[in-house]
Design a protein around this motif. Structure first.
Motif, mmCIF file in Angstrom:
data_model
loop_
_atom_site.group_PDB
_atom_site.id
_atom_site.type_symbol
_atom_site.label_atom_id
_atom_site.label_comp_id
_atom_site.label_asym_id
_atom_site.label_seq_id
_atom_site.Cartn_x
_atom_site.Cartn_y
_atom_site.Cartn_z
ATOM 1 N N CYS A 46 45.696 32.952 51.838
ATOM 2 C CA CYS A 46 44.733 31.870 52.005
ATOM 3 C C CYS A 46 45.461 30.527 51.900
ATOM 4 O O CYS A 46 46.613 30.463 51.457
ATOM 5 C CB CYS A 46 43.647 31.944 50.938
ATOM 6 N N THR A 47 44.771 29.458 52.260
ATOM 7 C CA THR A 47 45.370 28.132 52.137
ATOM 8 C C THR A 47 45.656 27.794 50.676
ATOM 9 O O THR A 47 46.728 27.316 50.321
ATOM 10 C CB THR A 47 44.441 27.066 52.738
ATOM 11 N N LEU A 49 43.505 28.254 46.373
ATOM 12 C CA LEU A 49 42.476 28.910 45.571
ATOM 13 C C LEU A 49 41.082 28.592 46.084
ATOM 14 O O LEU A 49 40.218 29.484 46.161
ATOM 15 C CB LEU A 49 42.611 28.490 44.103
ATOM 16 N N ALA A 50 40.827 27.338 46.438
ATOM 17 C CA ALA A 50 39.504 26.948 46.925
ATOM 18 C C ALA A 50 39.125 27.736 48.181
ATOM 19 O O ALA A 50 37.971 28.172 48.340
ATOM 20 C CB ALA A 50 39.470 25.445 47.204
ATOM 21 N N ASP A 51 40.089 27.937 49.067
ATOM 22 C CA ASP A 51 39.866 28.729 50.276
ATOM 23 C C ASP A 51 39.530 30.172 49.909
ATOM 24 O O ASP A 51 38.575 30.765 50.425
ATOM 25 C CB ASP A 51 41.119 28.656 51.154
ATOM 26 N N TYR A 52 40.283 30.743 49.016
ATOM 27 C CA TYR A 52 40.065 32.123 48.535
ATOM 28 C C TYR A 52 38.646 32.278 47.973
ATOM 29 O O TYR A 52 37.949 33.261 48.261
ATOM 30 C CB TYR A 52 41.112 32.423 47.474
ATOM 31 N N LEU A 53 38.218 31.296 47.196
ATOM 32 C CA LEU A 53 36.923 31.380 46.511
ATOM 33 C C LEU A 53 35.718 31.286 47.447
ATOM 34 O O LEU A 53 34.607 31.625 47.047
ATOM 35 C CB LEU A 53 36.828 30.290 45.435
ATOM 36 N N THR A 54 35.928 30.833 48.687
ATOM 37 C CA THR A 54 34.793 30.760 49.621
ATOM 38 C C THR A 54 34.223 32.145 49.894
ATOM 39 O O THR A 54 33.040 32.267 50.268
ATOM 40 C CB THR A 54 35.202 30.105 50.955
ATOM 41 N N ARG A 55 34.990 33.196 49.716
ATOM 42 C CA ARG A 55 34.475 34.555 49.942
ATOM 43 C C ARG A 55 33.502 34.986 48.856
ATOM 44 O O ARG A 55 32.672 35.863 49.079
ATOM 45 C CB ARG A 55 35.626 35.561 50.002
ATOM 46 N N ALA A 56 33.587 34.376 47.681
ATOM 47 C CA ALA A 56 32.733 34.789 46.565
ATOM 48 C C ALA A 56 31.260 34.539 46.838
ATOM 49 O O ALA A 56 30.389 35.260 46.334
ATOM 50 C CB ALA A 56 33.157 34.059 45.288
ATOM 51 N N ARG A 57 30.947 33.533 47.650
ATOM 52 C CA ARG A 57 29.536 33.190 47.877
ATOM 53 C C ARG A 57 28.764 34.329 48.522
ATOM 54 O O ARG A 57 27.545 34.454 48.319
ATOM 55 C CB ARG A 57 29.422 31.926 48.723
ATOM 56 N N ALA A 191 43.790 29.055 33.864
ATOM 57 C CA ALA A 191 44.725 27.919 33.903
ATOM 58 C C ALA A 191 46.062 28.412 34.430
ATOM 59 O O ALA A 191 46.328 29.613 34.466
ATOM 60 C CB ALA A 191 44.900 27.307 32.516
ATOM 61 N N GLY A 192 46.911 27.453 34.826
ATOM 62 C CA GLY A 192 48.232 27.822 35.306
ATOM 63 C C GLY A 192 48.188 28.658 36.560
ATOM 64 O O GLY A 192 49.061 29.498 36.799
ATOM 65 N N GLU A 193 47.168 28.395 37.378
ATOM 66 C CA GLU A 193 47.009 29.107 38.645
ATOM 67 C C GLU A 193 47.138 28.086 39.772
ATOM 68 O O GLU A 193 48.189 27.947 40.388
ATOM 69 C CB GLU A 193 45.654 29.822 38.678
ATOM 70 N N ALA A 194 46.088 27.335 40.026
ATOM 71 C CA ALA A 194 46.145 26.321 41.083
ATOM 72 C C ALA A 194 46.952 25.100 40.651
ATOM 73 O O ALA A 194 47.404 24.322 41.485
ATOM 74 C CB ALA A 194 44.730 25.898 41.478
ATOM 75 N N LEU A 195 47.125 24.913 39.349
ATOM 76 C CA LEU A 195 47.951 23.826 38.824
ATOM 77 C C LEU A 195 49.082 24.421 37.993
ATOM 78 O O LEU A 195 49.036 25.588 37.612
ATOM 79 C CB LEU A 195 47.112 22.869 37.978
ATOM 80 N N VAL A 243 49.235 35.849 45.096
ATOM 81 C CA VAL A 243 49.864 35.700 46.410
ATOM 82 C C VAL A 243 48.828 35.231 47.428
ATOM 83 O O VAL A 243 49.095 34.349 48.246
ATOM 84 C CB VAL A 243 50.524 37.017 46.861
ATOM 85 N N GLN A 244 47.635 35.810 47.371
ATOM 86 C CA GLN A 244 46.587 35.433 48.320
ATOM 87 C C GLN A 244 46.171 33.977 48.188
ATOM 88 O O GLN A 244 45.893 33.310 49.183
ATOM 89 C CB GLN A 244 45.350 36.320 48.112
ATOM 90 N N THR A 245 46.106 33.480 46.955
ATOM 91 C CA THR A 245 45.685 32.100 46.735
ATOM 92 C C THR A 245 46.820 31.105 46.975
ATOM 93 O O THR A 245 46.651 29.910 46.796
ATOM 94 C CB THR A 245 45.136 31.907 45.311
ATOM 95 N N ASN A 246 47.970 31.620 47.358
ATOM 96 C CA ASN A 246 49.136 30.801 47.688
ATOM 97 C C ASN A 246 49.747 30.136 46.449
ATOM 98 O O ASN A 246 50.504 29.165 46.573
ATOM 99 C CB ASN A 246 48.801 29.753 48.755
ATOM 100 N N VAL A 247 49.415 30.670 45.287
ATOM 101 C CA VAL A 247 50.072 30.221 44.058
ATOM 102 C C VAL A 247 51.525 30.699 44.060
ATOM 103 O O VAL A 247 52.432 30.004 43.626
ATOM 104 C CB VAL A 247 49.320 30.775 42.824
ATOM 105 N N ILE A 248 51.713 31.915 44.578
ATOM 106 C CA ILE A 248 53.028 32.530 44.688
ATOM 107 C C ILE A 248 53.280 32.815 46.168
ATOM 108 O O ILE A 248 52.385 33.304 46.878
ATOM 109 C CB ILE A 248 53.093 33.849 43.888
#
Length: 336
Positions: A46-47, A49-57, A191-195, A243-248
């Motif tokens: 995904c781009t 974390l915010a992009d990843y979270l759009t699937r939760a809705r 914490a320590g994910e998107a930031l 990896v999906q959230t592009n943190v790694i």
């Protein structure tokens, strides 16, 4: 290695991000498997974390009535049973499930009661964590922690804060976490994910949790790593999700192995079984193939997780005995 056979503990698992196709089709039979895979499952990258979270809705929209909440809860326990989960902590944000008239209190009552039934039926021991979200107001966060006070003594056990940490500061949630501290409500926090590591320091300062959800970017700060070790702060690590959230960038770059080798208390989790399209056995398999992890690594991580679990000491000891016995049987067989 048959990672399905390994007994497991999972502490970081979102209810509203873990709907199987079976339960989605039960709630809405018009949803095709192709639509499910497009809308509920995120792509491998995904781009952010915010992009990843759009699937939760999509999952949240299917959890707005008593029947829907019961079906989704029971469905998750069946997934956990198949994944050989010994103990799980399942988190959700009650305030997200009031769109069709349920009160937050009713939401917690429904999920708690169904989880108790499903736990007995499946043999999976479990507790519930109630989440506030980064974009919530101060009042919404306070309402969430008050629900924990009301339902403690049942399966409800702790407070979490989730959501897009890069988009929203901690300020609005400090009063709720102070209330939790004052009233001895156990706490974890994303914490320590998107930031980076600064967000972990900030979270530790203001929320004083005993666990950090994800926390993988702690690896960027040697002083923080030492602090985590000295204070036994547990990291709820979710490799595929990171990896999906592009943190790694890629799984080979994931710091799980470095954190483990540094002596940090680490546990392995799925985060979101549907959005990441993963089981905990899958996660173990990835770590085995990528870093050469053995049953010793997984036993240590699971014991770390039990030590950090939001459970009374007696219950922890009983689960630890069951876990160690299961590993002894595996290692005494032809398992490898």
């Amino acid at each position: 290695m048959d990672t399905t056979a390994i007994p497991k503990v999972e502490l970081h698992l979102h209810l509203d991000c873990s709907l199987s196709y079976d339960v989605v089709a039960r709630i809405n039979p018009t949803v095709t498997r192709s639509e499910y895979e497009t809308n509920f499952i995120a792509p491998p990258k995904c781009t952010n974390l915010a992009d990843y979270l759009t699937r939760a809705r999509h999952g949240i929209a299917m959890m707005q009535t008593e029947q829907e909440l019961r079906w989704v809860t029971a469905d998750l326990f069946e997934q956990l049973r198949k994944d050989n989960i010994l103990y799980a902590e399942i988190r959700f944000a009650p305030l997200l499930h009031t769109q069709k008239g349920l009160t937050p209190e009713q939401v917690v009552e429904i999920v708690d009661s169904e989880a108790a039934l499903a736990s007995m039926a499946s043999g999976v021991e479990a507790r519930l964590i109630l989440c506030t979200l980064r974009h919530f107001t101060k009042e919404e966060s306070m309402a969430t922690v008050m629900l924990i006070s009301r339902f403690r003594g049942r399966l409800v056990a702790a407070l979490d804060i989730a959501g897009d940490e890069a988009g929203y500061p901690v300020d609005a949630h400090i009063p709720a976490f102070r209330h939790a501290m004052t009233n001895n409500v156990p706490r974890t926090a994303h914490a320590g994910e998107a930031l980076g590591s600064a967000s972990v320091w900030e979270t530790l300062k203001h929320f004083q949790p005993t666990r950090i959800g994800h926390g993988v970017r702690s690896i960027e700060d040697a002083d923080l790593i030492e602090h985590l070790k000295q204070t036994r702060i547990h990291l709820e690590v979710c490799p595929t999700s990171n990896v999906q959230t592009n943190v790694i960038g890629a799984i080979g770059d994931h710091p799980a192995n470095r954190l483990y080798s540094a002596g940090v208390s680490v546990g392995i989790n799925t985060d979101a079984r549907t959005i990441s399209n993963v089981t905990l056995a899958n996660e173990y398999d990835v770590l085995h193939r990528q870093f050469g992890w053995s049953t010793e690594h997984f036993r240590t991580c699971n014991m770390n997780a039990l030590e950090a679990a939001f459970l009374p000491k007696k219950a922890k000891r009983q689960l630890a005995d069951r876990l160690l016995l299961a590993y002894q049987r595996l290692e005494g067989s032809s398992f490898h």
